[in-house]
Write an enzyme that holds these catalytic residues in place. Structure first.
Site, PDB file in Angstrom:
ATOM      1  N   CYS A 102       0.804  -1.222   0.000  1.00 36.59           N
ATOM      2  CA  CYS A 102       0.000   0.000   0.000  1.00 36.59           C
ATOM      3  C   CYS A 102       0.833   1.266   0.000  1.00 36.59           C
ATOM      4  CB  CYS A 102      -0.927   0.013   1.214  1.00 36.59           C
ATOM      5  SG  CYS A 102      -0.058   0.128   2.794  1.00 36.59           S
ATOM      6  N   GLY A 103       2.127   1.149   0.196  1.00 36.92           N
ATOM      7  CA  GLY A 103       2.982   2.333   0.182  1.00 36.92           C
ATOM      8  C   GLY A 103       3.732   2.566   1.467  1.00 36.92           C
TER       9      GLY A 103
END
Length: 309
Positions: A282-283
């Site tokens: 997701c980062g």
């Protein structure tokens, strides 16, 4: 008494609490060297933990075959400002239980607080689990939401509906990456315990026990890095650790409801995350996102304009 902390202040990118020493003169085979070094942030007085490359290599080699509980004991002693960041997945829950047992054996030692990134789009079952964990373990949970909003309605009024479909990079930044950066800065985090394991595959296939996140200025510790999903589930069952009700409905890795689905027979445990997409993270564990780069470039251009005026 259980405590829930909520923070919405802005802190930008700079929250370095630990750093590695990269020195071309230091050989990986040199004698182990370590020490404390004063940080470059004037807002915190806790010293940072500094490692040479050789020392970090030595630590990872030594910790590689240790039981996660022993890794946690070691990290609680070594690292100041140690937190656990968790979305209350199975690995994080096992870690919470192990930390509670360590705390019971050494009641004078500092508690390890939790950091929970509330994207506002978690399953209801996840929110219910958070409350059960707080009640069971009497642990403090610091909750960080997207800046300046508290509800889905407020989020969608600001960013529009289905931002996660329209602009995944922007959604990840607003809902996860920025709140994480704010958490590290507001809490003065030096090191975080994560729930990542090599058996989860993807970018996690070769992560070490201890790694330096230079971009975020912290140390990441992956205490259950060597365990399989079966190992973790066995621990959860043996110690009767509360877990997400969705796991009994075919889910294995649970994130936001809009990007999580049950896992089929024989599928990888994270196959239900962003199903049908190439995306696997997701980062928050990735290198700098494209949106973060965009923001930095925009800030740089604006500064240049001001300087030239």
């Amino acid at each position: 008494m259980n405590s829930l902390s909520r923070s919405q202040s802005s802190s930008g990118f700079s929250s370095p609490r630990s750093r590695s020493i990269s020195d071309a003169k230091i050989d990986d085979n040199a004698s182990v060297d370590s020490g404390f070094s004063l940080g470059n942030s004037s807002t915190h007085s806790t010293p940072l933990v500094s490692f040479t490359k050789g020392h970090l290599k030595h630590l990872n080699k030594t910790l590689e075959n240790m039981h996660p509980t022993d890794i946690l004991r070691f990290c609680k002693v070594l690292f100041p400002n140690l937190y656990q960041t968790t979305a209350f997945g199975l690995t994080g829950l096992a870690t919470i239980d192990m930390l509670a047992k360590i705390q019971a054996q050494s009641p004078g030692s500092a508690n390890t607080d939790l950091i929970f990134l509330d994207t506002l789009y978690h399953f209801q079952e996840t929110y219910e689990l958070v409350e059960r964990v707080k009640e069971r373990y009497n642990v403090r949970v610091h909750v960080f939401k997207p800046a300046e909003v508290d509800t889905v309605a407020q989020f969608e009024e600001m960013y529009g509906e289905k931002l996660y479909d329209i602009s995944a990079d922007l959604y990840d930044w607003v809902a996860k990456v920025e709140p994480q950066q704010r958490a590290y800065g507001d809490l003065g985090v030096a090191a975080v315990l994560t729930g990542r394991r090599r058996s989860q595959g993807g970018q996690r296939g070769d992560i070490p026990v201890i790694e330096i996140d230079e971009e975020r200025g912290i140390v990441k510790i992956n205490p259950l890095v060597n365990w399989s999903f079966k190992d973790v589930k066995s621990y959860i069952d043996e110690h009767k650790v509360p877990y997400n009700a969705l796991l009994d409905r075919g889910y294995k890795s649970v994130g936001d409801w809009h990007s999580t689905s049950p896992v089929g027979e024989g599928e990888d445990e994270r196959a239900g995350r962003w199903k049908g997409q190439e995306k696997t993270e997701c980062g928050i564990h990735n290198k700098k996102s494209r949106y973060a780069q965009f923001l930095e470039n925009a800030a740089r251009e604006e500064a240049q304009k001001v300087s030239a005026a």
